[in-house]
Design an enzyme around this catalytic site. Structure first.
Site, PDB file in Angstrom:
ATOM      1  N   SER A 164       0.856  -1.254   0.104  1.00 10.54           N
ATOM      2  CA  SER A 164      -0.073   0.015   0.060  1.00 10.54           C
ATOM      3  C   SER A 164       0.789   1.431   0.061  1.00 10.54           C
ATOM      4  CB  SER A 164      -0.965   0.013   1.113  1.00 10.54           C
ATOM      5  OG  SER A 164      -0.225   0.290   2.229  1.00 10.54           O
ATOM      6  N   LYS A 209       0.625   4.716   6.677  1.00 10.98           N
ATOM      7  CA  LYS A 209      -0.066   5.291   5.648  1.00 10.98           C
ATOM      8  C   LYS A 209       0.182   6.669   5.698  1.00 10.98           C
ATOM      9  CE  LYS A 209      -3.093   1.999   4.535  1.00 10.98           C
ATOM     10  NZ  LYS A 209      -2.391   1.118   3.806  1.00 10.98           N
TER      11      LYS A 209
END
Length: 191
Positions: free
Chosen positions: A51, A94
């Site tokens: 990701s 993230k």
């Protein structure tokens, strides 16, 4: 055995005991320091997915700084380690995109903040995102997170609990130590 020999044997036993104690004491102090650093200063994380590629690769191991937000605010573009809102037993990594009280809208893969007519300029993305999402109204003391590899990232767009509260952010990513040593790019996107 003479008294002199007995004293030498006793001194040798005392010296061995003293040396063993010093070794045990040194190891114990080292363990205590390592635990304190791990608990209060650094957080160790392993990246399980793609990701955040190409900035952080699958399998990378990195350190985050737990004290980064003691005297500073979380900024857009920071890469943070946090407890996953849908399962706090998992740590996620993230990039912060939406700040408290902002509205995040994604139109044709471009990220817009509030009523800004220009999308965020995000030079760290490996490829353009596909799709339209939102709008997302970020609550007070919360953040909207996106992965850098947006088309393959399970991030705020898809979570049951969309936002990460500030108290769940454990640290700011600092540097990768495996498989190679390098700093982490905490770039601030602009308009």
């Amino acid at each position: 055995m003479s008294d002199k020999n007995k004293r030498e044997v006793n001194n040798n036993k005392t010296n061995v005991k003293k040396e063993v104690f010093e070794w045990i004491f040194s190891i114990a102090i080292g363990v205590i320091i390592a635990v304190l650093i791990n608990r209060f200063v650094l957080i160790n994380a392993r990246v399980p997915s793609a990701s955040m590629e190409n900035n952080i690769m699958t399998g990378d191991r990195l350190f985050g700084y737990r004290l980064a937000y003691v005297n500073e605010e979380v900024e857009r573009g920071d890469i943070v380690i946090f407890k996953f809102p849908d399962d706090e037993s998992q740590l996620f990594i993230k990039r912060v995109i939406g700040l408290p009280n902002e509205t995040v809208t994604i139109i044709d893969g471009k990220v817009y903040i509030d009523d800004n007519k220009e999308p965020l300029y995000e030079p760290y993305l490996a490829q353009e995102m596909v799709g339209t999402f939102g709008p997302y109204e970020v609550p007070e003391n919360c953040y909207f997170m996106l992965g850098d590899n947006r088309n393959y990232s399970r991030d705020s767009r898809f979570w049951e609990n969309t936002y990460v509260s500030k108290d769940k952010i454990l640290g700011k990513a600092l540097f990768r130590y495996f498989p190679k040593i390098s700093t982490i790019e905490n770039a601030n996107p602009t308009y």
